[in-house]
Design an enzyme around this catalytic site. Structure first.
Site, PDB file in Angstrom:
ATOM      1  N   ASP A   9      23.105  32.613  38.674  1.00 17.84           N
ATOM      2  CA  ASP A   9      21.860  33.063  38.026  1.00 17.84           C
ATOM      3  C   ASP A   9      22.047  34.519  37.593  1.00 17.84           C
ATOM      4  OD1 ASP A   9      18.479  32.300  38.354  1.00 17.84           O
ATOM      5  OD2 ASP A   9      19.135  34.321  37.812  1.00 17.84           O
ATOM      6  N   ASP A 104      19.264  31.075  32.064  1.00 12.80           N
ATOM      7  CA  ASP A 104      20.183  32.003  32.756  1.00 12.80           C
ATOM      8  C   ASP A 104      20.654  31.460  34.103  1.00 12.80           C
ATOM      9  OD1 ASP A 104      17.951  32.353  34.435  1.00 12.80           O
ATOM     10  OD2 ASP A 104      18.436  34.457  34.759  1.00 12.80           O
ATOM     11  N   GLU A 105      20.593  30.166  34.263  1.00 11.48           N
ATOM     12  CA  GLU A 105      20.834  29.596  35.582  1.00 11.48           C
ATOM     13  C   GLU A 105      21.548  28.262  35.451  1.00 11.48           C
ATOM     14  OE1 GLU A 105      17.053  28.804  37.305  1.00 11.48           O
ATOM     15  OE2 GLU A 105      17.896  27.850  39.082  1.00 11.48           O
TER      16      GLU A 105
HETATM   17  P1  TTP Z   1      14.686  34.510  36.334  1.00 13.50           P
HETATM   18  O1  TTP Z   1      16.122  34.184  36.602  1.00 13.50           O
HETATM   19  O2  TTP Z   1      13.662  33.954  37.262  1.00 13.50           O
HETATM   20  O3  TTP Z   1      14.455  36.090  36.340  1.00 13.50           O
HETATM   21  P2  TTP Z   1      15.427  37.268  35.867  1.00 13.50           P
HETATM   22  O4  TTP Z   1      16.721  36.746  35.366  1.00 13.50           O
HETATM   23  O5  TTP Z   1      14.658  38.138  34.931  1.00 13.50           O
HETATM   24  O6  TTP Z   1      15.636  38.090  37.208  1.00 13.50           O
HETATM   25  P3  TTP Z   1      16.468  37.682  38.509  1.00 13.50           P
HETATM   26  O7  TTP Z   1      17.098  36.357  38.255  1.00 13.50           O
HETATM   27  O8  TTP Z   1      17.479  38.766  38.679  1.00 13.50           O
HETATM   28  O9  TTP Z   1      15.466  37.654  39.615  1.00 13.50           O
HETATM   29  O10 TTP Z   1      14.297  34.050  34.885  1.00 13.50           O
HETATM   30  C1  TTP Z   1      15.198  34.146  33.794  1.00 13.50           C
HETATM   31  C2  TTP Z   1      14.476  34.600  32.555  1.00 13.50           C
HETATM   32  O11 TTP Z   1      13.421  33.702  32.254  1.00 13.50           O
HETATM   33  C3  TTP Z   1      13.851  35.974  32.683  1.00 13.50           C
HETATM   34  O12 TTP Z   1      14.754  37.020  32.377  1.00 13.50           O
HETATM   35  C4  TTP Z   1      12.717  35.880  31.718  1.00 13.50           C
HETATM   36  C5  TTP Z   1      12.325  34.421  31.690  1.00 13.50           C
HETATM   37  N1  TTP Z   1      11.100  34.251  32.494  1.00 13.50           N
HETATM   38  C6  TTP Z   1       9.867  34.259  31.839  1.00 13.50           C
HETATM   39  O13 TTP Z   1       9.819  34.357  30.613  1.00 13.50           O
HETATM   40  N2  TTP Z   1       8.734  34.166  32.591  1.00 13.50           N
HETATM   41  C7  TTP Z   1       8.761  34.079  33.963  1.00 13.50           C
HETATM   42  O14 TTP Z   1       7.696  33.996  34.609  1.00 13.50           O
HETATM   43  C8  TTP Z   1      10.043  34.059  34.621  1.00 13.50           C
HETATM   44  C9  TTP Z   1      10.126  33.961  36.120  1.00 13.50           C
HETATM   45  C10 TTP Z   1      11.171  34.154  33.842  1.00 13.50           C
HETATM   46 MG    MG Z   2      17.844  35.373  36.521  1.00 14.39          MG
END
Ligand code: TTP
Ligand code: MG
Length: 406
Positions: A9, A104-105
């Site tokens: 991720d 992103d995962e």
């Molecule tokens: P995440 O992987 O949950 O968040 P992140 O990559 O920003 O941070 P981290 O993994 O380091 O905790 O989500 C991936 C992307 O999805 C995030 O960059 C933006 C989008 N997203 C939204 O648009 N709304 C949301 O509520 C969430 C959780 C994520």
């Molecule tokens: Mg992320």
């Protein structure tokens, strides 16, 4: 043989894309989601911003109060989609057993491939290095014998983490963690478990299966398995999408019919454009509405004959919209349109009458121009109205919430 499953991720994904593009933003509190005067929420916050208490889902106004020096960025979904494609392409070079979960995962089955690198740990370091060198993103990786433990491990390792759970240690690794860390435990489940005196995953794993089933039905069994570190789900490489949809949340809830229609037309055109790009025709059109009290409805219509023109999608969506508006008077917060029951197009072309054929031709011509000059290069009368409301870029209108134009 025990498996080696990785969960990968990216850290602060949307923000990292912006920072890779503009290095001046590195090391700063940065928020993607919109300007603080816009209604809306934080989509992604840099780790520097998180030290001020900012997190995804927080209203932008609150975020700017807590951290006024943060840089607020509107965001561009097509840019993130492209970054995601490049991220997944790197992962696919490490193992063909790749399951993207979100932009992103992803899960990767490294079993057998890790020996090429010496160990799964070393393989993960190589993955992190390539992502850093080629994309300037930071990936956090969890490695375990199954998906659920690998996911918990990557979460726990953030930011810039790498945590491996040895085979046999799954249960003891999970035991001390709070139940909210376990996939499948949402807010509601957490509340119920807390009221039963259960706070850690270890306590959950000790609950009798029968008790879990009586509280949570069928998902009680899954909770029991996950809490005990047991998960035999395979890595599933993606199959072709079964539906295409677009939706948007309005800046202000609205009852304005012509605005609703214009938005529906615009979203329908985007759906139609993707449908034709994939060479598909659709049998079902679905309208989605969310009212100001957050009630969400979907209404579906099955077409007599599969179609792929903007007109068919819009006409059907509009019929559904009119029926819905007649029934419910609340202002609308979100509108979306989608197609499903997709079939290959082409074969049926000969069956269509000539007016349908000329519509097909028109749509294909519009697609060609849009591919070349951007989505807003051509406007139908109805979507023109949107020009005054949404800012445009080459990819089309910038919708309120980038993640929603998925
Ligand atoms: P995440 O992987 O949950 O968040 P992140 O990559 O920003 O941070 P981290 O993994 O380091 O905790 O989500 C991936 C992307 O999805 C995030 O960059 C933006 C989008 N997203 C939204 O648009 N709304 C949301 O509520 C969430 C959780 C994520
Ligand atoms: Mg992320």
């Amino acid at each position: 043989m025990t498996r080696r499953i990785m969960h990968i991720d990216l850290d602060a994904f949307f923000v990292s894309v912006e920072q890779a593009e503009n290095p001046k933003l590195q090391g700063k509190p940065v928020v993607v989601g919109g300007k603080p005067d816009r209604r809306g929420v934080v989509a992604s916050a840099s780790y520097e911003a998180r030290t001020f208490g900012l997190h995804a889902g927080m209203p932008l106004a609150t975020a700017s109060r807590l951290c006024p020096q943060a840089v607020f960025i509107e965001g561009s979904f097509p840019k993130y989609r492209e970054a995601s494609r490049r991220f997944m392409a790197i992962l696919a070079e490490f193992s063909p057993y790749l399951e993207p979960v979100s932009l992103d995962e992803a899960y990767l089955d490294a079993t057998g491939f890790e020996s090429l690198y010496g160990s799964a740990h070393q393989m993960a370091l190589n993955i992190k290095q390539r992502i850093r060198d080629e994309l300037r993103f930071i990936a956090s990786i969890g490695i375990a014998s199954n998906k659920v433990v690998a996911k918990v491990a990557s979460e726990l390792s953030k930011p810039d983490g790498l945590v491996e759970v040895a085979a046999g240690d799954e249960r003891s690794f999970l035991a001390p963690l709070p139940i909210a860390k376990l996939p499948g435990v949402g807010k509601k489940t957490e509340r119920i478990l807390n009221s039963l005196g259960i706070h850690t995953i270890g306590e959950l794993s000790n609950m009798p299966l029968s008790a879990l089933k009586s509280h949570f039905g069928a998902s009680g069994e899954l909770l029991h398995r996950y809490a005990n570190g047991i998960d035999d789900r395979e890595i599933e490489p993606p199959s072709e999408a079964k539906s295409i949809s677009r939706e948007t949340t309005f800046g202000q809830d609205t009852r304005d019919r012509s605005f609703l229609k214009a938005t529906l037309r615009y979203l329908g055109e985007r759906v139609g454009s993707e449908l034709r790009q994939r060479g598909k025709q659709a049998r079902c059109v679905t309208l989605k509405l969310r009212y100001s009290d957050f009630t969400t409805i979907t209404r579906r219509h099955t077409l007599g004959q599969a179609g792929d023109t903007d007109q068919t999608i819009f006409d059907t969506g509009l019929k559904l919209l009119k029926t819905a508006l007649a029934r419910e008077k609340q202002p609308i917060r979100l509108i979306g349109i989608g197609v499903s029951s997709l079939a290959e197009s082409g074969r049926q072309l000969a069956l269509l009458d000539s007016s349908a054929q000329s519509l097909e031709k028109l749509n294909r011509a519009i697609d060609r121009i849009r591919n070349k000059y951007g989505f807003t290069a051509i406007q139908t009368g109805r979507t023109m109205r949107l020009k005054d409301i949404f800012p445009t870029d080459k990819e089309g209108y910038t919708l309120q919430t980038p993640s929603l134009s998925r």
